[in-house]
Design an enzyme around this catalytic site. Structure first.
Site, short mmCIF file in Angstrom:
data_model
loop_
_atom_site.label_atom_id
_atom_site.label_comp_id
_atom_site.label_asym_id
_atom_site.label_seq_id
_atom_site.Cartn_x
_atom_site.Cartn_y
_atom_site.Cartn_z
N HIS A 69 0.85 -1.20 0.00
CA HIS A 69 0.00 0.00 0.00
C HIS A 69 0.88 1.24 0.00
O HIS A 69 2.06 1.18 0.33
CB HIS A 69 -0.88 0.01 1.25
N THR A 71 0.80 4.64 1.91
CA THR A 71 0.16 5.38 3.00
C THR A 71 -0.05 6.84 2.58
O THR A 71 0.88 7.46 2.04
CB THR A 71 1.05 5.35 4.25
N HIS A 145 5.17 6.51 -1.44
CA HIS A 145 5.96 5.29 -1.70
C HIS A 145 5.20 4.06 -1.25
O HIS A 145 4.20 4.17 -0.51
CB HIS A 145 7.28 5.36 -0.93
N THR A 147 6.23 0.57 0.78
CA THR A 147 7.28 -0.20 1.47
C THR A 147 7.25 -1.62 0.94
O THR A 147 6.21 -2.29 1.00
CB THR A 147 7.04 -0.20 2.99
P1 A2P Z 1 5.01 3.02 5.29
O1 A2P Z 1 3.88 3.85 4.78
O2 A2P Z 1 6.34 3.56 4.94
O3 A2P Z 1 4.93 1.59 4.86
P2 A2P Z 1 3.15 0.33 11.51
O4 A2P Z 1 2.89 -1.09 11.07
O5 A2P Z 1 4.57 0.61 11.85
O6 A2P Z 1 2.19 0.78 12.56
O7 A2P Z 1 2.84 1.22 10.24
C1 A2P Z 1 1.65 1.09 9.52
C2 A2P Z 1 1.80 1.88 8.23
O8 A2P Z 1 1.83 3.28 8.50
C3 A2P Z 1 3.03 1.57 7.45
O9 A2P Z 1 2.64 1.52 6.11
C4 A2P Z 1 3.99 2.69 7.78
O10 A2P Z 1 4.98 3.05 6.90
C5 A2P Z 1 3.05 3.84 8.05
N1 A2P Z 1 3.59 4.68 9.12
C6 A2P Z 1 3.93 4.29 10.37
N2 A2P Z 1 4.32 5.34 11.11
C7 A2P Z 1 4.25 6.43 10.32
C8 A2P Z 1 4.52 7.82 10.48
N3 A2P Z 1 4.96 8.32 11.64
N4 A2P Z 1 4.35 8.64 9.42
C9 A2P Z 1 3.92 8.17 8.25
N5 A2P Z 1 3.63 6.87 8.02
C10 A2P Z 1 3.79 6.00 9.03
#
Ligand code: A2P
Length: 214
Positions: A69, A71, A145, A147
């Protein structure tokens, strides 16, 4: 927690349809497989291993992080700054549940993360939060992006920070070191284990704008 405290999701974003998730994962695996055989990569292996002689299997080095996904807004169930305002944004409400096509234009690798850069359309930018690029002077959407994987002990939030870091170098006029013309595109090295592959053909990925509660 009581129900009224969990009315906002962990995050909003574009969720890739499962058929295209498969395709993107395969493309990224092929890229990692090829990358760690390149002389240019081997020359900078110490960025990943700390030791020049050691080998690294990038396919093992990075662990997958669930459904692919992009975000838009990390809400942390309402605890993140601006979460409520984002959820109440008319564009977010209107487009919630709609189908989109997100365009993957580059793949990047650092010793911490591997991800795909997403280039947003003007319509998609309506769903992009104003604070995502943080204090950087990069244009809105720069951080977008997917991940694809994280090194042991690294959280996925790092992927967007790694992308911003590479884009900031480009913005500062650092061209990077052209490393290789690959079938998928041009590979550039930015030092400290940072690699960016600009895709010759962007990958158009069908995705649904929705949210994840976990
Ligand atoms: P990303 O979008 O780079 O993949 P987690 O599993 O750590 O709780 O994160 C859930 C999702 O939210 C993941 O997709 C993660 O990164 C994104 N995410 C986590 N923390 C943040 C943050 N502080 N700012 C932006 N995106 C975040």
């Amino acid at each position: 927690a009581p129900l009224e405290e969990v009315d906002l999701p962990l995050f909003f974003g574009w969720f890739l349809l499962s058929s295209v998730q498969e395709k993107v994962r395969c493309t990224s695996m092929d890229f990692l497989k090829t990358l760690d055989t390149l002389e240019a990569f081997k020359k900078h292996l110490a960025d990943f291993t700390g030791k020049a002689e050691k080998e690294v299997d990038l396919e093992q080095y990075f662990k997958p992080k669930g459904a692919l996904h992009c975000t838009t807004k990390f809400c942390n169930y309402g605890k993140a700054e601006g979460a409520k305002e984002y959820a109440e944004n008319p564009a977010v409400k209107a487009l919630y549940g709609s189908a989109f096509e997100v365009s993957l234009t580059a793949l990047f690798v650092t010793p911490r993360t591997v991800g795909a850069r997403v280039s947003l359309t003007d319509e998609q930018l309506q769903l992009w939060p104003a604070d995502a690029e943080q204090s950087s002077s990069l244009p809105p959407g720069s951080r977008a992006h997917i991940t694809l994987g994280c090194a042991e002990g690294v959280e996925p939030v790092q992927t967007g920070l790694d992308l911003l870091d590479i884009l900031a170098l480009q913005q500062d006029g650092q061209q990077g070191e052209p490393a290789e013309e690959m079938e998928l595109g041009s590979l550039t090295y930015y030092g400290e284990g940072r690699w960016l592959l600009s895709l010759r053909e962007p990958i158009g990925a069908p995705a649904c704008f929705s949210s994840f509660y976990g």
